[in-house]
Design a protein around this motif. Structure first.
Motif, PDB file in Angstrom:
ATOM      1  N   UNK A 156       4.687  11.999   1.125  1.00 20.18           N
ATOM      2  CA  UNK A 156       6.133  11.799   1.258  1.00 20.18           C
ATOM      3  C   UNK A 156       6.690  10.655   0.432  1.00 20.18           C
ATOM      4  N   UNK A 157       5.864   9.648   0.154  1.00 21.16           N
ATOM      5  CA  UNK A 157       6.314   8.561  -0.724  1.00 21.16           C
ATOM      6  C   UNK A 157       5.096   7.974  -1.444  1.00 21.16           C
ATOM      7  N   UNK A 158       5.334   6.933  -2.228  1.00 18.20           N
ATOM      8  CA  UNK A 158       4.245   6.355  -3.016  1.00 18.20           C
ATOM      9  C   UNK A 158       3.630   5.121  -2.362  1.00 18.20           C
ATOM     10  N   UNK A 159       3.936   4.925  -1.089  1.00 18.38           N
ATOM     11  CA  UNK A 159       3.417   3.736  -0.408  1.00 18.38           C
ATOM     12  C   UNK A 159       2.098   4.070   0.281  1.00 18.38           C
ATOM     13  N   UNK A 160       1.048   3.384  -0.132  1.00 18.02           N
ATOM     14  CA  UNK A 160      -0.278   3.632   0.458  1.00 18.02           C
ATOM     15  C   UNK A 160      -0.432   2.895   1.779  1.00 18.02           C
ATOM     16  N   UNK A 161       0.127   1.712   1.832  1.00 17.81           N
ATOM     17  CA  UNK A 161       0.090   0.954   3.090  1.00 17.81           C
ATOM     18  C   UNK A 161       1.033  -0.227   2.999  1.00 17.81           C
ATOM     19  N   UNK A 162       1.381  -0.716   4.185  1.00 16.32           N
ATOM     20  CA  UNK A 162       2.117  -1.977   4.283  1.00 16.32           C
ATOM     21  C   UNK A 162       1.369  -2.835   5.277  1.00 16.32           C
ATOM     22  N   UNK A 163       1.266  -4.103   4.971  1.00 21.24           N
ATOM     23  CA  UNK A 163       0.479  -4.965   5.839  1.00 21.24           C
ATOM     24  C   UNK A 163       1.113  -6.352   5.871  1.00 21.24           C
ATOM     25  N   UNK A 164       1.158  -6.912   7.064  1.00 22.99           N
ATOM     26  CA  UNK A 164       1.608  -8.300   7.204  1.00 22.99           C
ATOM     27  C   UNK A 164       0.453  -9.107   7.752  1.00 22.99           C
ATOM     28  N   UNK A 165       0.187 -10.246   7.137  1.00 22.27           N
ATOM     29  CA  UNK A 165      -0.911 -11.079   7.628  1.00 22.27           C
ATOM     30  C   UNK A 165      -0.475 -12.529   7.663  1.00 22.27           C
ATOM     31  N   UNK A 166      -1.243 -13.339   8.369  1.00 20.83           N
ATOM     32  CA  UNK A 166      -0.970 -14.773   8.444  1.00 20.83           C
ATOM     33  C   UNK A 166      -0.745 -15.245   9.861  1.00 20.83           C
ATOM     34  N   UNK A 167      -0.750 -16.568  10.014  1.00 12.26           N
ATOM     35  CA  UNK A 167      -0.577 -17.195  11.328  1.00 12.26           C
ATOM     36  C   UNK A 167       0.561 -18.196  11.258  1.00 12.26           C
ATOM     37  N   UNK A 168       1.020 -18.599  12.425  1.00 12.50           N
ATOM     38  CA  UNK A 168       2.076 -19.612  12.510  1.00 12.50           C
ATOM     39  C   UNK A 168       3.452 -18.952  12.522  1.00 12.50           C
ATOM     40  N   UNK A 169       4.425 -19.700  12.981  1.00 16.04           N
ATOM     41  CA  UNK A 169       5.797 -19.186  13.077  1.00 16.04           C
ATOM     42  C   UNK A 169       6.499 -19.436  11.744  1.00 16.04           C
ATOM     43  N   UNK A 170       6.513 -18.417  10.896  1.00 13.81           N
ATOM     44  CA  UNK A 170       7.001 -18.604   9.535  1.00 13.81           C
ATOM     45  C   UNK A 170       8.504 -18.883   9.510  1.00 13.81           C
ATOM     46  N   UNK A 171       9.241 -18.226  10.402  1.00 13.35           N
ATOM     47  CA  UNK A 171      10.695 -18.434  10.419  1.00 13.35           C
ATOM     48  C   UNK A 171      11.004 -19.894  10.779  1.00 13.35           C
ATOM     49  N   UNK A 172      10.324 -20.381  11.817  1.00 13.04           N
ATOM     50  CA  UNK A 172      10.534 -21.771  12.245  1.00 13.04           C
ATOM     51  C   UNK A 172      10.124 -22.736  11.139  1.00 13.04           C
ATOM     52  N   UNK A 350       2.815  -4.531   0.081  1.00 10.69           N
ATOM     53  CA  UNK A 350       3.005  -3.092  -0.001  1.00 10.69           C
ATOM     54  C   UNK A 350       2.120  -2.572  -1.121  1.00 10.69           C
ATOM     55  N   UNK A 351       1.184  -1.742  -0.766  1.00 11.23           N
ATOM     56  CA  UNK A 351       0.309  -1.149  -1.779  1.00 11.23           C
ATOM     57  C   UNK A 351       0.897   0.170  -2.230  1.00 11.23           C
ATOM     58  N   UNK A 352       1.063   0.334  -3.541  1.00 13.26           N
ATOM     59  CA  UNK A 352       1.723   1.554  -4.013  1.00 13.26           C
ATOM     60  C   UNK A 352       0.840   2.333  -4.991  1.00 13.26           C
ATOM     61  N   UNK A 353       1.030   3.650  -4.926  1.00 13.42           N
ATOM     62  CA  UNK A 353       0.362   4.534  -5.881  1.00 13.42           C
ATOM     63  C   UNK A 353       1.155   4.572  -7.181  1.00 13.42           C
ATOM     64  N   UNK A 354       0.437   4.554  -8.294  1.00 14.96           N
ATOM     65  CA  UNK A 354       1.058   4.705  -9.615  1.00 14.96           C
ATOM     66  C   UNK A 354       0.190   5.654 -10.435  1.00 14.96           C
ATOM     67  N   UNK A 355       0.727   6.162 -11.516  1.00 17.68           N
ATOM     68  CA  UNK A 355      -0.055   7.065 -12.376  1.00 17.68           C
ATOM     69  C   UNK A 355      -0.886   6.263 -13.372  1.00 17.68           C
ATOM     70  N   UNK A 356      -1.819   5.523 -12.812  1.00 13.66           N
ATOM     71  CA  UNK A 356      -2.698   4.690 -13.625  1.00 13.66           C
ATOM     72  C   UNK A 356      -4.085   4.696 -12.996  1.00 13.66           C
ATOM     73  N   UNK A 357      -5.052   4.151 -13.728  1.00 14.97           N
ATOM     74  CA  UNK A 357      -6.386   3.989 -13.164  1.00 14.97           C
ATOM     75  C   UNK A 357      -6.295   3.074 -11.943  1.00 14.97           C
ATOM     76  N   UNK A 358      -7.193   3.279 -11.009  1.00 17.04           N
ATOM     77  CA  UNK A 358      -7.213   2.450  -9.800  1.00 17.04           C
ATOM     78  C   UNK A 358      -7.462   0.996 -10.148  1.00 17.04           C
ATOM     79  N   UNK A 359      -6.846   0.125  -9.381  1.00 21.75           N
ATOM     80  CA  UNK A 359      -7.247  -1.281  -9.429  1.00 21.75           C
ATOM     81  C   UNK A 359      -8.308  -1.501  -8.354  1.00 21.75           C
TER      82      UNK A 359
END
Lengths: 806, 284
Positions: A156-172, A350-359
């Motif tokens: 349905x789209x070119x997004x392979x995954x989305x991921x958020x990582x890290x600790x602590x209150x980033x907004x604060x 955001x990991x995206x698919x492109x028409x290129x060799x894999x990284x």
């Protein structure tokens, strides 16, 4: 026991055969009756396959078979991806394209012929027989996630995954900041370009039902497991051998379509089949590295203290997932704290698919991106606050007594003294004087820039909990009846020099001459299961396995020695390969001890005399014990014959090497050309087994960093055409472009393993790149430049210099 | 990286080579092979026959006769780079040779092969133009001499006719001040811009006449006549040189590529032309 070899600049025992051209790479192995494979590869980035006519190719004299995607689609399993991420979309990656081609170089058909020339000719003849309906290509991620066309329609789209990582209150954390610094950065696509391209030789014995695959890989055992699953052959009927491997840099930390296909074809035809990758194939169809576009935001106090860091990034994954493709950006997320105390960190990838060799993993694998983001933005902060870049770094360093140090990326840094490495680098470079010279040069209209990078990397991958397929490493150490020591390591060195460094560890620990030790690796038929060489892990994890295996072996040897000398094992001492009764050891101090027979100086072909309990000796060498253990006439009760031990070492943590690199550049005002005029590297990789090997790793890494900073880029045009498809276009750094490297070290042992080593294989590519770019940006600061993207080509610099003049 | 099938013939004499060439219109002459073989491996060129002239005696020499320097077409770059005679009498040639590829390339590649190939970014064409070289072509019909000015016709195209082989390069001695400067492409080592300057100076730092050869910038190597005209009769001070150098790309279509756009290349050509003239002038 005094170290005889560890810590010394022992010359590589691998080198004579390599230098003399006597080593055996895959292509040097010839088997009678070998057939040769050539691939027909897509010249389009994105196209629908509407038909393949193989008839003309099959008419070429010497052609034995032609296979297309449709022929093998149900017979060989997909190219595997070992990365496990939540909601990851994993496309079905067949070894030959079936319905669509998705990148330039995508294999469409395999031609098998009696010689490689006929195979290539037939592949050229076949290509016009492939009917391709060209489709628009997804190429650039510079402006975010490309939405159309969708490469894998069912997702349905070119997004392979989305991921958020890290600790602590980033907004604060951001709210607590006096100001926010923001910078977009591009980590360009790079090609690893190992000197030896990939290559596979596969031989199937139909009678024995055994398949042997010779492949230029970094992971023989993992490859065996995956190939067994893909081809459907029992794993214990498949043997993977990695002969000499001419470099990998992560590009051979993978399972490739060609490896499975060659194995399968050999099984179909009952003959050996060989394929050696050409350089064009290597650039197009071996994994690439880096390829992230991200924006970093850092909350800072006016004194330079960092309150929080956020990195929003799009990662260009290419058309398919190779073994670790989606996992590489997660390593970036782990290292975003760099060498600093940052209370809150967040990465949104955001990991995206492109028409290129894999990284995938290229030397550093996700960590260079993190280090570049952090070290580049430290300079942006310094500029923002009008502080010396060193002061900003010092402000945020953890102190040496704050280790183990927990980061907001969820890691516990094992040990470190960042200030010590920084100070040593500053002293070595004469930093203050450099700044004065820079000022003088500027007054004279010259552009000099000074850049530094205080990096931390994550090495010795790693605890199994954090790894897709186990993070331990194995070793078997045997002492043969003739007293020779054999080390079987599950690591798979391919240029790093562990045949030498592991022999150093073993020779010291067993107490024998270095020449009595042979290190064997890279053959699943001989070596116990192992993980392989990548992630700067081989010495820290695999070397430790060697060490502990020897400890186990010596427990047994001591038991036999005690039996042979008719004393209690607790009364034995061990030194220089010799067990002594304690009285004898005491005598040795006074010089009254009987001379020990020098090891390895017996007549050729002679066995050591087997001492018997009745001959009254109170010293026995471990090599004599080995013979006794094999002859097995005088062993203590309940003791197994033979003298060998195997150990699988599971580390409790990663290791965290660090250091400071300083680069000085001069820019030609007329042309924009950058010349590195000084380079200083102070690295801390824990305890050093062989300084010569460490220097070599650091040098090579810096060279590849210079390549990324100034020269290299895999360029696809708007249609997805590969513009830099060979070394006439892809600017690999050359020896003649390299400056002198002043290298030095600090040594902070790692508590994670008994050797105290951390790893150094990727330090250069991680630590150096930002130092170089920082130097270029510093040189251009009179023009108000805050950032330049890599590779910093002369034209980009020239455009900045000439801008004020219009 | 395997070429298409081709036949191979080794000529033992120039006559033999010319006969083979006359019989095989599409044959290619194999000299050092450093342009031809890579192109064949990429299958960009698929000649049916290679005529190897590498074993023909007397095609590799550097000597002096009748006030001319004569260089055999099969003389390698390295032989030119290391020639004491040339360093003394025509230093532009050894200097130019030193910029070609790397040591391995210079040990195999030949001046004749490079000139006859006429790569738009090769080094020798710039030098040949600046030195007003004469190129001796031989065919079954006999010999003729082609001025360098007339030799480079277009991209990879020379004035050599089918059936002709480049046999010798001749350069008139003229006691001039010379220099070759170059910005190499970071990957290929070919010239982004290469400038060969050959100046005739009089005693009072005045340039009597100048010949400036440019490579890497356009579809073929060319003489920067705008620069030459501006230089002729002028005092060689910094300002005059810089002003003259700006004419380097007059009436020229400039190449652009990933590494250097046409704008940037035009600028580089002027910078390197200035440097070449300055260097040459400093060698009076």
């Amino acid at each position: 026991m005094a170290d005889k070899y560890v810590g010394k600049r022992v010359k590589r025992t691998e080198d004579p055969r390599l230098i003399k051209g006597l080593a055996h790479y895959v292509d040097d192995i010839g088997l009678p009756g070998t057939l040769h494979v050539a691939f027909v590869r897509s010249m389009y980035a994105h196209a629908r396959i509407t038909g393949i006519d193989t008839s003309e190719a099959l008419k070429v004299p010497g052609v034995v078979a032609v296979y297309t995607g449709k022929d093998i689609a149900t017979k060989i399993g997909p190219v595997p991806c070992a990365a496990a991420l939540p909601d990851l979309k994993v496309p079905d990656y067949r070894v030959l394209a079936t319905d669509k081609v998705l990148f330039v170089g995508h294999p469409i058909a395999a031609v098998v012929a009696t010689d490689k020339y006929a195979a290539r000719d037939a592949a050229e003849i076949l290509y016009p027989g492939v009917e391709l309906e060209e489709l628009p290509a997804v190429v650039s991620i510079i402006d975010g996630v490309p939405t159309t066309p969708v490469i894998h329609e069912h997702f349905g789209d070119n997004i392979a995954y989305k991921l958020t990582s890290g600790e602590g209150d980033i907004e604060a954390a951001m709210k607590a900041a006096d100001r926010i610094v923001k910078q977009k950065m591009i980590h360009q696509r790079l090609a690893p370009i190992a000197m030896e391209p990939r290559g596979v030789l596969a031989r199937y014995f139909p009678g024995e039902e055994e398949l042997t695959v010779w492949s230029s890989t970094q992971i023989p055992h993992l490859l065996r497991t995956q190939l067994a699953l893909m081809i459907g052959i029992p794993e214990n009927k498949l043997r993977v051998i990695t002969p000499e491997v001419g470099g990998g840099f992560g590009s051979k930390l993978n399972v490739y379509a060609e490896e499975a296909l060659l194995g399968w074809i050999s099984m179909q035809l009952g003959k050996p089949v060989k394929w050696i990758e050409s350089r064009r194939e290597n650039v197009a169809a071996t994994i690439h590295g880096r390829a992230q576009v991200g924006t970093v935001e850092v909350g800072i106090k006016n004194d330079g203290t960092i309150t929080g860091l956020r990195y929003n990034v799009v990662a260009d994954l290419g058309a398919y997932h190779q073994l670790l493709t989606p996992a590489i950006p997660t390593l970036t997320g782990l290292m975003l704290s760099g060498a600093y105390k940052i209370p809150a960190i967040q990465m949104n990838v955001t990991g995206v698919f492109t028409n290129k060799m894999s990284t995938d993993a290229y030397r550093g694998a996700g960590r260079p991106e993190a280090t570049y983001v952090v070290e580049r933005v430290m300079d942006v902060i310094a500029r923002e606050l009008n502080l010396d870049p060193i002061e900003v770094r010092r402000k945020n360093f953890p102190k040496a007594d704050e280790f183990p140090f927990h980061t907001a990326t969820g890691l516990d840094y094992d040990s470190g003294d960042y200030e010590a490495a920084l100070k040593k680098a500053l002293d070595l470079s004469g930093y203050q004087k450099l700044r004065e010279e820079q000022k003088k040069a500027r007054d004279n209209g010259k552009l000099i820039g000074i850049g530094l990078s205080s990096y931390v990397e994550i090495c010795a991958l790693g605890p199994s909990q954090a790894m897709p397929a186990g993070g331990w490493e194995s070793a078997t150490v045997r002492i043969e009846p003739t007293g020779k020591v054999t080390v079987l390591t599950g690591a798979s060195p391919h240029g790093q020099g562990q045949e030498t460094s592991f022999a150093q560890i073993a020779a010291d620990e067993v107490g024998v001459d270095l020449n009595d030790v042979t290190v064997i690796h890279g053959d699943t038929g001989i070596v116990q299961y192992g993980i392989g060489t990548f992630g700067s892990r081989a010495t820290a994890v695999g070397g430790t396995a060697v060490l502990i295996a020897i400890h186990k072996l010596k427990e047994k040897a001591a038991k036999i020695a005690a039996h042979m000398m008719q004393c209690d094992a607790s009364r034995l001492s061990f030194e220089a390969g010799c067990y002594s009764k304690q009285e004898a050891a005491a005598a040795a101090v006074t010089g009254k001890s009987e001379p020990v027979v020098p090891v390895g100086e017996g007549p050729a072909g002679a066995l050591h005399e087997v001492p018997t309990p009745t001959n009254g000796r109170n010293k026995i060498t471990i090599q004599e014990i080995a013979l006794a253990a094999h002859i097995a006439k005088e062993l203590p009760p309940d003791t197994e014959p033979g003298l060998s031990a195997t150990y699988f070492f599971e580390p409790k943590n990663f290791t965290f090497p660090f250091g400071t690199h300083i680069c000085v550049v001069e820019i030609d005002k007329d042309t924009g050309e950058t010349k590195i005029i000084k380079y200083v590297a102070v690295d801390d990789c824990g305890k050093v087994i062989n300084p010569l090997l460490v220097d070599g790793q650091v040098h090579g890494g810096i060279v590849q960093s210079i390549g990324q900073a100034l020269y290299e880029e895999v360029v696809y045009d708007e249609q997805g055409q590969l513009v830099t498809g060979e070394l006439m276009d892809y600017a690999l750094p050359r020896a003649s472009q390299m400056p002198w490297f002043d290298t030095d070290r600090t040594e902070t042992p790692s508590p994670v393993n008994p050797l105290g080593v951390k790893g150094v294989g990727e330090a250069g590519t991680i630590g150096a790149t930002p130092a170089i770019v920082n130097a270029v940006v510093d040189a251009l600061s009179p023009y108000g430049v805050k950032h330049l993207d890599m590779p910093v080509r002369p034209e980009a610099v020239w455009r900045i210099i000439r801008a004020p003049e219009g | 990286m395997i070429p298409a099938q081709f036949d191979y013939a080794r000529a033992n004499t120039l006559d033999e080579a010319l006969n083979l060439l006359a019989q095989n219109e599409d044959a290619k002459i194999l000299a050092g092979g450093h342009s031809l073989i890579p192109a064949m491996k990429l299958r960009l060129m698929q000649p049916p026959l290679l005529i190897d002239i590498g074993r023909i005696k007397d095609l590799s020499y550097i000597d002096e006769a009748d006030g001319q320097i004569r260089i055999g077409a099969m003389t390698t770059h390295y032989q030119i780079e290391s020639s004491d005679l040339l360093k003394r009498m025509c230093p532009l040639l050894p200097e130019c040779a030193s910029h070609i590829g790397d040591m391995q390339v210079r040990n195999k590649g030949t001046i004749g092969g490079s000139l006859a190939h006429s790569d738009p970014a090769a080094d020798w064409p710039a030098a040949a133009l600046a030195l007003n070289a004469e190129l001796v072509a031989v065919s079954k019909d006999g010999e003729r001499t082609i001025k360098a000015d007339d030799f480079f016709v277009d991209l990879l195209t020379t004035a050599l006719n089918p059936g002709e082989i480049l046999r010798e390069i001749r350069i008139n001695k003229n006691g001039s001040s010379q220099a070759y400067v170059k910005m190499p492409h970071p990957a290929s080592g070919f010239a982004i811009v290469g400038v060969a300057a050959n100046l005739i100076m009089n005693g009072s730092n005045e340039c009597t006449s100048a010949r400036i050869g440019i490579t890497g910038v356009a579809a073929k190597a060319y003489r920067a006549t705008g620069v030459e005209n501006a230089m002729a009769g002028s005092q060689l001070n910094e300002a005059a040189i810089a002003t003259a150098a700006k004419h380097v790309s007059d009436n020229t279509d400039i190449n652009g590529d990933l590494f250097a756009s046409a704008d940037y290349r035009r600028h580089l050509a002027a910078v390197y032309t200035r440097r070449a003239i300055q260097t040459a002038a400093s060698r009076v």
